[in-house]
Design a protein around this motif. Sequence first.
Motif, PDB file in Angstrom:
ATOM      1  N   VAL A   1      -2.663  -0.861  -6.775  1.00 35.69           N
ATOM      2  CA  VAL A   1      -1.951   0.389  -6.477  1.00 35.69           C
ATOM      3  C   VAL A   1      -1.204   0.972  -7.671  1.00 35.69           C
ATOM      4  O   VAL A   1      -0.840   2.152  -7.667  1.00 35.69           O
ATOM      5  N   ALA A   2      -0.926   0.172  -8.689  1.00 37.21           N
ATOM      6  CA  ALA A   2      -0.176   0.632  -9.860  1.00 37.21           C
ATOM      7  C   ALA A   2      -0.656  -0.152 -11.068  1.00 37.21           C
ATOM      8  O   ALA A   2       0.038  -1.040 -11.573  1.00 37.21           O
ATOM      9  N   GLY A   3      -1.865   0.197 -11.520  1.00 35.50           N
ATOM     10  CA  GLY A   3      -2.528  -0.591 -12.547  1.00 35.50           C
ATOM     11  C   GLY A   3      -1.747  -0.721 -13.839  1.00 35.50           C
ATOM     12  O   GLY A   3      -1.695  -1.807 -14.431  1.00 35.50           O
TER      13      GLY A   3
ATOM     14  N   GLN B   1       3.239 -12.788  -9.888  1.00 34.97           N
ATOM     15  CA  GLN B   1       3.154 -12.379  -8.488  1.00 34.97           C
ATOM     16  C   GLN B   1       3.232 -10.860  -8.365  1.00 34.97           C
ATOM     17  O   GLN B   1       2.526 -10.249  -7.557  1.00 34.97           O
ATOM     18  N   ALA B   2       4.101 -10.249  -9.166  1.00 36.26           N
ATOM     19  CA  ALA B   2       4.202  -8.797  -9.153  1.00 36.26           C
ATOM     20  C   ALA B   2       2.889  -8.158  -9.581  1.00 36.26           C
ATOM     21  O   ALA B   2       2.423  -7.172  -8.981  1.00 36.26           O
ATOM     22  N   ALA B   3       2.256  -8.713 -10.615  1.00 38.20           N
ATOM     23  CA  ALA B   3       1.001  -8.161 -11.117  1.00 38.20           C
ATOM     24  C   ALA B   3      -0.085  -8.189 -10.053  1.00 38.20           C
ATOM     25  O   ALA B   3      -0.857  -7.232  -9.908  1.00 38.20           O
ATOM     26  N   GLU B   4      -0.158  -9.268  -9.301  1.00 38.25           N
ATOM     27  CA  GLU B   4      -1.178  -9.398  -8.266  1.00 38.25           C
ATOM     28  C   GLU B   4      -1.013  -8.330  -7.193  1.00 38.25           C
ATOM     29  O   GLU B   4      -1.999  -7.751  -6.714  1.00 38.25           O
ATOM     30  N   LEU B   5       0.235  -8.049  -6.804  1.00 34.37           N
ATOM     31  CA  LEU B   5       0.484  -7.038  -5.777  1.00 34.37           C
ATOM     32  C   LEU B   5       0.307  -5.627  -6.323  1.00 34.37           C
ATOM     33  O   LEU B   5      -0.134  -4.722  -5.606  1.00 34.37           O
TER      34      LEU B   5
ATOM     35  N   GLU C   1       0.843  -1.192   0.000  1.00 36.08           N
ATOM     36  CA  GLU C   1       0.000   0.000   0.000  1.00 36.08           C
ATOM     37  C   GLU C   1       0.878   1.242   0.000  1.00 36.08           C
ATOM     38  O   GLU C   1       1.769   1.384   0.835  1.00 36.08           O
ATOM     39  N   PRO C   2       0.629   2.176  -0.939  1.00 33.33           N
ATOM     40  CA  PRO C   2       1.379   3.432  -0.918  1.00 33.33           C
ATOM     41  C   PRO C   2       0.884   4.320   0.211  1.00 33.33           C
ATOM     42  O   PRO C   2      -0.308   4.327   0.528  1.00 33.33           O
TER      43      PRO C   2
END
Length: 310
Positions: free
Chosen positions: A157-159, A149-153, A120-121
């Motif tokens: 917050v960073a579509g 995994q990066a895409a899921e996180l 979360e930013p």
Amino acid sequence: MDVAIFGAGIAGLSAGAQPVSARHNVTMVEKRVGPGGRTATWRIQTTIVEARFDRGAPYFTARDAAFAAPVERWAEAGHVARWPAAGYGGWVGASAKNAPVKAAATGLDAQWNGRVEAIEPCKLSWILRRERASSVGLSALVLAVPGEQAAELLAPVAGARAEVATSTASAPCWAVMAVLESAGSCEADVLVTNSGAIGWAAGISAKPGRSGPEAWGIRGTPGWAVEHFDENAGSIIRVLMAAFAKRVGALPDALAATAHRWRCARSSSAGGLLRRDTARNLGLCGDWQAWPRVEAVGLSGNCLARAMCG
């Protein structure tokens, strides 16, 4: 800065290299019990002896000077060795595939079994929410994990960056690790076919610095893995062992065999070594940034490390 690097494989450990850890407060967070990521070592206990396997790629190359330099240092320290059977430029971990990453993790603040549930930013910082652990506030965050995994996180917050990661879908892989009673009729240390079921097979016990029983890692081709993705491990072992025997001749009895399914084995490419959002202190590295090779993973992490110290 207080920096968290999620993923303690070669990408994350390269990003958290000594110049970075000396300049910033770096914490490695890894969902597994130790470093290595897809270069981790797998142990199989037979009724006679324990065997250790390299679950991922059977070897790696170091052709780019930026990656060759740390590999030479690993070699001087005895962590890696050349493997002639793999052809020109082939390297392996001297005692196990994860030997260099274990050495690279020495001295770093590391948190194992640290699965990250969300990021979360928060103004100019980040909050890292972990499974069964307190949340952590950070100045900077590095995601050194496969694109999926990066895409899921990143999605909440960073579509835009999540979309890039999603576009680099990885091919799956089935791998069989077998301990045989003897060497049998296979004289080569590496068998590469890239046709039918078998992508490659490697004799683990023949690698430099290794000892133990006759052990082979047999990896299916990506296309075959897609077709057989949902099959059970027992069926995979029978098919890949039969395909292996068809290539090399009758096999000795297996003391033990197991199969492992990689959901994210061979990445595609986002067309660069790293992505970094300097305004939000967010870095992304891994093979999905460039191309699916161990060397690319190291280069991506090194490139991010230089950017963090620049």
